[in-house]
Design an enzyme around this catalytic site. Structure first.
Site, PDB file in Angstrom:
ATOM      1  N   LYS A  22       0.836  -1.210   0.000  1.00  0.00           N
ATOM      2  CA  LYS A  22       0.000   0.000   0.000  1.00  0.00           C
ATOM      3  C   LYS A  22       0.869   1.258   0.000  1.00  0.00           C
ATOM      4  O   LYS A  22       0.654   2.171  -0.797  1.00  0.00           O
ATOM      5  CB  LYS A  22      -0.902   0.011   1.244  1.00  0.00           C
ATOM      6  CG  LYS A  22      -1.562   1.358   1.500  1.00  0.00           C
ATOM      7  CD  LYS A  22      -2.450   1.366   2.719  1.00  0.00           C
ATOM      8  CE  LYS A  22      -1.776   1.779   4.001  1.00  0.00           C
ATOM      9  NZ  LYS A  22      -1.541   3.213   4.182  1.00  0.00           N
ATOM     10  N   ASN A  23       1.826   1.308   0.901  1.00  0.00           N
ATOM     11  CA  ASN A  23       2.555   2.569   1.061  1.00  0.00           C
ATOM     12  C   ASN A  23       3.514   2.863  -0.091  1.00  0.00           C
ATOM     13  O   ASN A  23       3.902   4.013  -0.296  1.00  0.00           O
ATOM     14  CB  ASN A  23       3.242   2.611   2.431  1.00  0.00           C
ATOM     15  CG  ASN A  23       2.212   2.729   3.549  1.00  0.00           C
ATOM     16  OD1 ASN A  23       1.048   3.060   3.291  1.00  0.00           O
ATOM     17  ND2 ASN A  23       2.611   2.437   4.774  1.00  0.00           N
ATOM     18  N   CYS A 117      -7.768  12.882  10.126  1.00  0.00           N
ATOM     19  CA  CYS A 117      -6.816  11.777  10.164  1.00  0.00           C
ATOM     20  C   CYS A 117      -7.262  10.703  11.133  1.00  0.00           C
ATOM     21  O   CYS A 117      -7.944  10.986  12.091  1.00  0.00           O
ATOM     22  CB  CYS A 117      -5.472  12.325  10.591  1.00  0.00           C
ATOM     23  SG  CYS A 117      -4.245  11.963   9.390  1.00  0.00           S
ATOM     24  N   ARG A 122      -1.242  14.922  11.429  1.00  0.00           N
ATOM     25  CA  ARG A 122       0.070  14.495  10.933  1.00  0.00           C
ATOM     26  C   ARG A 122       0.786  15.696  10.351  1.00  0.00           C
ATOM     27  O   ARG A 122       0.409  16.192   9.289  1.00  0.00           O
ATOM     28  CB  ARG A 122      -0.100  13.451   9.840  1.00  0.00           C
ATOM     29  CG  ARG A 122      -0.708  12.165  10.326  1.00  0.00           C
ATOM     30  CD  ARG A 122      -0.421  11.118   9.296  1.00  0.00           C
ATOM     31  NE  ARG A 122      -1.216   9.934   9.479  1.00  0.00           N
ATOM     32  CZ  ARG A 122      -1.165   8.895   8.650  1.00  0.00           C
ATOM     33  NH1 ARG A 122      -0.396   8.926   7.592  1.00  0.00           N
ATOM     34  NH2 ARG A 122      -1.894   7.836   8.877  1.00  0.00           N
ATOM     35  N   ASP A 306       3.517   0.301  12.235  1.00  0.00           N
ATOM     36  CA  ASP A 306       2.244  -0.208  11.721  1.00  0.00           C
ATOM     37  C   ASP A 306       1.950  -1.630  12.210  1.00  0.00           C
ATOM     38  O   ASP A 306       0.833  -2.113  12.062  1.00  0.00           O
ATOM     39  CB  ASP A 306       2.225  -0.155  10.180  1.00  0.00           C
ATOM     40  CG  ASP A 306       2.272   1.288   9.680  1.00  0.00           C
ATOM     41  OD1 ASP A 306       1.951   2.203  10.460  1.00  0.00           O
ATOM     42  OD2 ASP A 306       2.646   1.493   8.518  1.00  0.00           O
ATOM     43  N   ARG A 398      -9.102   0.086   3.573  1.00  0.00           N
ATOM     44  CA  ARG A 398      -8.132   1.057   3.034  1.00  0.00           C
ATOM     45  C   ARG A 398      -6.830   0.381   2.661  1.00  0.00           C
ATOM     46  O   ARG A 398      -6.137   0.819   1.739  1.00  0.00           O
ATOM     47  CB  ARG A 398      -7.809   2.115   4.106  1.00  0.00           C
ATOM     48  CG  ARG A 398      -8.710   3.296   4.150  1.00  0.00           C
ATOM     49  CD  ARG A 398      -8.106   4.344   5.074  1.00  0.00           C
ATOM     50  NE  ARG A 398      -6.716   4.561   4.740  1.00  0.00           N
ATOM     51  CZ  ARG A 398      -5.761   4.841   5.618  1.00  0.00           C
ATOM     52  NH1 ARG A 398      -6.037   4.965   6.886  1.00  0.00           N
ATOM     53  NH2 ARG A 398      -4.529   5.018   5.223  1.00  0.00           N
TER      54      ARG A 398
HETATM   55  N1  EPU Z   1       6.690  14.089  11.083  1.00  0.00           N
HETATM   56  C1  EPU Z   1       6.938  15.392  11.389  1.00  0.00           C
HETATM   57  N2  EPU Z   1       6.970  16.290  10.356  1.00  0.00           N
HETATM   58  C2  EPU Z   1       6.785  15.929   9.068  1.00  0.00           C
HETATM   59  C3  EPU Z   1       6.540  14.574   8.767  1.00  0.00           C
HETATM   60  C4  EPU Z   1       6.504  13.676   9.798  1.00  0.00           C
HETATM   61  O1  EPU Z   1       7.105  15.754  12.552  1.00  0.00           O
HETATM   62  O2  EPU Z   1       6.839  16.796   8.194  1.00  0.00           O
HETATM   63  C5  EPU Z   1       6.666  13.086  12.173  1.00  0.00           C
HETATM   64  C6  EPU Z   1       5.313  12.428  12.329  1.00  0.00           C
HETATM   65  O3  EPU Z   1       4.472  13.166  13.184  1.00  0.00           O
HETATM   66  C7  EPU Z   1       5.673  11.087  12.891  1.00  0.00           C
HETATM   67  C8  EPU Z   1       7.031  10.787  12.248  1.00  0.00           C
HETATM   68  O4  EPU Z   1       7.539  12.031  11.808  1.00  0.00           O
HETATM   69  O5  EPU Z   1       5.829  11.186  14.275  1.00  0.00           O
HETATM   70  C9  EPU Z   1       7.027   9.829  11.087  1.00  0.00           C
HETATM   71  O6  EPU Z   1       6.113  10.256  10.103  1.00  0.00           O
HETATM   72  P1  EPU Z   1       6.261   9.852   8.551  1.00  0.00           P
HETATM   73  O7  EPU Z   1       6.309  11.105   7.772  1.00  0.00           O
HETATM   74  O8  EPU Z   1       7.367   8.876   8.404  1.00  0.00           O
HETATM   75  O9  EPU Z   1       4.897   9.109   8.286  1.00  0.00           O
HETATM   76  P2  EPU Z   1       4.015   9.193   6.973  1.00  0.00           P
HETATM   77  O10 EPU Z   1       4.873   9.272   5.782  1.00  0.00           O
HETATM   78  O11 EPU Z   1       2.947  10.195   7.139  1.00  0.00           O
HETATM   79  C10 EPU Z   1       4.004   6.649   6.504  1.00  0.00           C
HETATM   80  C11 EPU Z   1       2.963   5.580   6.351  1.00  0.00           C
HETATM   81  C12 EPU Z   1       2.353   5.252   7.695  1.00  0.00           C
HETATM   82  C13 EPU Z   1       3.465   4.801   8.649  1.00  0.00           C
HETATM   83  C14 EPU Z   1       4.553   5.884   8.728  1.00  0.00           C
HETATM   84  C15 EPU Z   1       5.758   5.451   9.543  1.00  0.00           C
HETATM   85  C16 EPU Z   1       2.153   6.057   4.159  1.00  0.00           C
HETATM   86  C17 EPU Z   1       1.053   6.520   3.308  1.00  0.00           C
HETATM   87  N3  EPU Z   1       1.936   6.065   5.453  1.00  0.00           N
HETATM   88  O12 EPU Z   1       3.326   7.776   7.019  1.00  0.00           O
HETATM   89  O13 EPU Z   1       1.500   4.155   7.460  1.00  0.00           O
HETATM   90  O14 EPU Z   1       2.932   4.595   9.934  1.00  0.00           O
HETATM   91  O15 EPU Z   1       5.028   6.186   7.400  1.00  0.00           O
HETATM   92  O16 EPU Z   1       6.314   4.284   9.008  1.00  0.00           O
HETATM   93  O17 EPU Z   1       3.210   5.673   3.669  1.00  0.00           O
HETATM   94  C18 EPU Z   1      -0.369   2.791   7.757  1.00  0.00           C
HETATM   95  O18 EPU Z   1      -0.043   2.211   6.726  1.00  0.00           O
HETATM   96  O19 EPU Z   1      -1.259   2.380   8.526  1.00  0.00           O
HETATM   97  C19 EPU Z   1       0.306   4.048   8.105  1.00  0.00           C
HETATM   98  C20 EPU Z   1      -0.174   4.903   8.979  1.00  0.00           C
END
Ligand code: EPU
Length: 419
Positions: A22-23, A117, A122, A306, A398
């Site tokens: 998915k991701n 969310c 996020r 996750d 999802r």
């Molecule tokens: N963060 C910040 N600032 C940013 C971006 C992130 O502070 O600009 C923080 C977030 O608050 C969090 C951490 O950094 O504490 C990690 O966030 P990340 O950006 O890595 O997460 P994401 O890209 O929004 C993806 C996956 C999530 C998974 C996370 C961590 C996708 C679409 N989503 O989210 O997947 O938990 O990486 O591995 O790729 C899921 O599949 O259920 C899911 C939530």
């Protein structure tokens, strides 16, 4: 609205084939915006996030053909707008990838913040910081993030937190920028590498994906005609591995990359669960005595956040007190109250769940609050005595392709009912 009805205590047995990630998919589909021409993407999972994303791309002007069950061709030649308003993106949490992709293509992007969310706000400050470093002006107006760059110029960007989303988004924006972009403290998740491979297949010059320094040398244009197969879903694979262990079953999880599963496999072995690895499969066999364990979730190659909620269910069956410390998301504990309704003994202390192994759970009506919490509740239902109803299947849909069919093929008594 739907619910899963589960009659528990049936060990899962047999083989299960894992779908495309998915991701990866939710980043690779927007990445196709960057090229004038078609690209063929294989191993695309049939999940709700993908359906929504395909609709968004079509609304932007892309032509998408479904070649077979899991293969699509996206032709972005006629994408003619850089704006994705709220009604387009409200159901799509990963819509932030449209920012990087549209900025990379048009040097402009207007994308609404996605709808509520599932586990809290996020932040995307690291994405924004990177876009600004590359020369984009950023404004937020009426819930819409507006990016505008006269020129997109490569830059050196150090991420203050390891962010999968920011790493990928900055790669998307950088592939056609002038000069070289360096992302330091980059995320190393398998899907970051998958996206880089897809971009390179279209003629981009991305090096270092999978390490914490990624260098992207901008190219003038990408070429159509790329063919890419999405990597297997690490989290779906982990969910089935945990379900096999929790039900005392014997399941071979196929079509996976075992290397991506190392942190989970090692933890299962520590818990006295049988794990045998092959080239593209892992066999997991349950045990009568599950050892307690302490888990800390971390960015890859650490234990994936996750898989935190599913792992918590397994630890309910362990001998003694276990802990899970959440190292990525503050609000990952939404599954706890629902699991307690099934007899789990879990206390949350700050970012740590303290789990007393009770050895059993009892069926109850429960509600999925997010995707992975939902998967955890399904696993809880599979091991619980009696009947469990998991409401809000929309979250699970999802991210898991044919979840209940795959579980049924392993011997689970699970069905879907409309509510
Ligand atoms: N963060 C910040 N600032 C940013 C971006 C992130 O502070 O600009 C923080 C977030 O608050 C969090 C951490 O950094 O504490 C990690 O966030 P990340 O950006 O890595 O997460 P994401 O890209 O929004 C993806 C996956 C999530 C998974 C996370 C961590 C996708 C679409 N989503 O989210 O997947 O938990 O990486 O591995 O790729 C899921 O599949 O259920 C899911 C939530």
């Amino acid at each position: 609205m739907g619910k899963f009805v589960i009659n528990g205590q049936k060990p899962l047995k047999g083989d299960v084939y894992i779908s495309g990630g998915k991701n990866s998919t939710v980043a690779i589909l927007p990445a196709a915006i960057l090229v004038d021409g078609p690209c063929r993407i294989e191993n695309v999972p049939s999940i709700r996030d993908v359906t929504i994303l395909k609709e968004i791309l079509e609304k932007l002007g892309a032509q998408i053909t479904q070649d077979d069950n899991s293969t699509i061709t996206i032709d972005s030649t006629y994408i003619n707008q850089y704006s994705a308003p709220y009604d387009m993106v409200k159901c799509m949490r990963a819509s932030y990838y449209l920012l990087g992709a549209l900025l990379g293509r048009f040097k402009k992007a207007e994308v609404a913040f996605p709808g509520g969310c599932d586990f809290g706000f996020r932040p995307i400050d690291q994405h924004i910081k990177g876009f600004e470093a590359m020369g984009a002006k950023v404004e937020v107006e009426h819930g819409i993030i507006k990016l505008n760059a006269e020129r997109l110029v490569g830059s050196q960007i150090y991420l203050d937190v390891v962010s999968v989303g920011a790493t990928i988004n900055l790669m998307l924006a950088a592939v056609k920028a002038e000069g070289t972009t360096t992302i330091e403290n980059a995320a190393k998740e398998p899907h970051v590498v998958d996206v880089a491979n897809f971009l390179n297949a279209m003629g981009a010059n991305v090096k270092g994906a999978g390490t914490d320094v990624i260098k992207i040398k901008g190219v003038q244009a990408l070429q159509g005609g790329a063919v890419h197969s999405i990597i297997p879903d690490q989290i779906e694979a982990g969910t089935f591995m945990i379900a096999a262990a929790a039900t005392g079953g014997d399941v071979t999880v196929k079509n996976i990359i075992p290397k991506h599963m190392e942190s989970l496999s090692a933890k299962l072995v520590e818990m006295n669960i049988g794990v045998i690895e092959g080239e593209d499969w892992i066999r997991v066999a349950g045990s009568n005595k599950i050892n307690k364990a302490n888990i800390k979730t971390l960015p890859y190659p650490g234990f994936p956040t996750d898989l935190h909620p599913p792992a918590a269910v397994l630890l309910c069956l362990a001998d003694g007190t276990s802990t899970i410390t959440e190292g990525v998301w503050d609000l990952r504990f939404q599954y706890v109250d629902e699991l307690k309704r099934m007899g789990a003994q879990i206390k949350v202390e700050g970012r740590m769940a303290v789990i007393e192994g009770t050895g059993k759970l009892s069926g109850a009506p429960v509600k999925a609050m997010d995707l992975r919490a939902g998967a955890a509740l399904v696993i809880a239902g599979l091991i619980a005595a009696g009947r469990t109803e998991v409401y809000e299947t929309k979250y699970i849909d999802r991210g898991y392709e044919n979840f209940e069919e795959k579980l049924r093929s392993l011997g689970a008594d699970i069905s879907r009912e409309d509510v």
